[in-house]
Design a protein around this motif. Structure first.
Motif: not given
Length: 312
Positions: A53, A199, A226, A230, A233, A292, A305-307
């Motif tokens: 991500i 996002q 996920r 994120q 996060c 998170w 924050c790379d879930t």
């Protein structure tokens, strides 16, 4: 949270006078269902088609710096990508609103403004402009570019018009039914939905929406978790910079962590049906959501924050 006398966002549309009645039962914030059309699946099923991500975000920044619109590329419309923002100051004297709800409208407008400042700063550090979302305040039901939604849906973000939709009655339900009270619990709700906007404008949501079409329901649920974690996060990143401004008061962080705990999939299922079905989880457990959010709060770094490429 110390919010009085701070700037309110100009990106707020007050449609509360168009509806009537109570806010309805919340489905848990971030639970936008079909309205948001979240990209979902799991990283294993995506195979080599799913890059890290952070690589996606870096690629977004590189393309933008070269004058290329990655959102237009993903949607098949390179000429699109213009800012979709309706600038209308919150109507604090509209019919059908009370003094308490007027103050709440002012509060969420301040929170939205604070997220604008935070994400604008983060984007500018990469030489980019932050495309601000709008927030729509409504009562009972609303129509968005993602379709018709009732207040029972809970707060949601619509990528189609880049707007956060919120019935303020949700906060009363959040406190009374879910035991998550406090202004910073409410601020967390807003920051989470703005996290989905981040996002979206970085190309993460469009990419996964495309991938979702090739996934089973189980895979979709796994990736949805996920995506949501994120956004938690990212909400933590906002809280990190808000704390640096000295705006947090004693107990604020605990309020946000409690809210994250109360709307975890496992906690909600236990409350509503008395048992849990892990394979149906699509937002994350209470522990995951706390973890998170706390991670973003501690570091304030997107890289943390790379879930999608770390165990959740």
């Amino acid at each position: 949270m110390r919010w009085k006398d701070r700037r309110q966002s100009s990106n707020v549309e007050d449609r509360r006078s168009e509806g009537g009645g109570s806010g309805g039962l919340p489905g848990g914030f971030g639970r936008s269902g079909g309205r948001m059309r979240l990209p979902v699946g799991n990283s294993r099923s995506a195979g080599g088609g799913l890059s890290g991500i952070i690589i996606l975000v870096v690629l977004f920044f590189v393309l933008k710096s070269c004058g290329i619109d990655p959102i237009g590329m993903l949607t098949g419309d390179p000429g699109s990508g213009g800012q979709v923002v309706t600038r209308q100051t919150t109507n604090n004297g509209g019919s059908g609103t009370s003094a308490a709800s007027d103050e709440m409208a002012q509060f969420v407008s301040v929170v939205l403004a604070e997220t604008e400042d935070t994400w604008k700063g983060i984007f500018e550090s990469q030489g980019l402009d932050y495309r601000e979302p709008s927030m729509v305040l409504f009562t009972d039901a609303v129509r968005s570019a993602c379709g018709y939604a009732s207040a029972a849906t809970g707060p949601f973000y619509c990528p189609g018009d880049q707007k956060v939709y919120l019935d303020l009655g949700f906060f009363d339900q959040l406190a009374r039914r879910f035991g998550a009270s406090g202004d910073f619990a409410q601020a967390y709700v807003v920051a989470h939905e703005v996290g989905h906007h981040v996002q979206n404008v970085t190309g993460i949501l469009p990419r996964f929406n495309e991938m979702r079409q090739r996934m089973s329901q189980a895979e979709a649920n796994a990736m949805s978790m996920r995506v949501e974690l994120q956004a938690d996060c990212f909400a933590g990143i906002w809280a990190h910079y808000t704390a640096q401004k000295g705006l947090l008061e004693e107990g604020d962080v605990e309020e946000a962590l409690n809210a994250a705990n109360q709307i975890g999939d496992d906690t909600l299922q236990k409350r509503t049906q008395g048992y849990v079905v892990p394979e149906s989880f699509n937002h994350g457990t209470s522990e995951q959501r706390r973890t998170w959010f706390a991670r973003g709060l501690k570091s304030g770094r997107l890289a943390d924050c790379d879930t999608f490429n770390e165990p959740i």
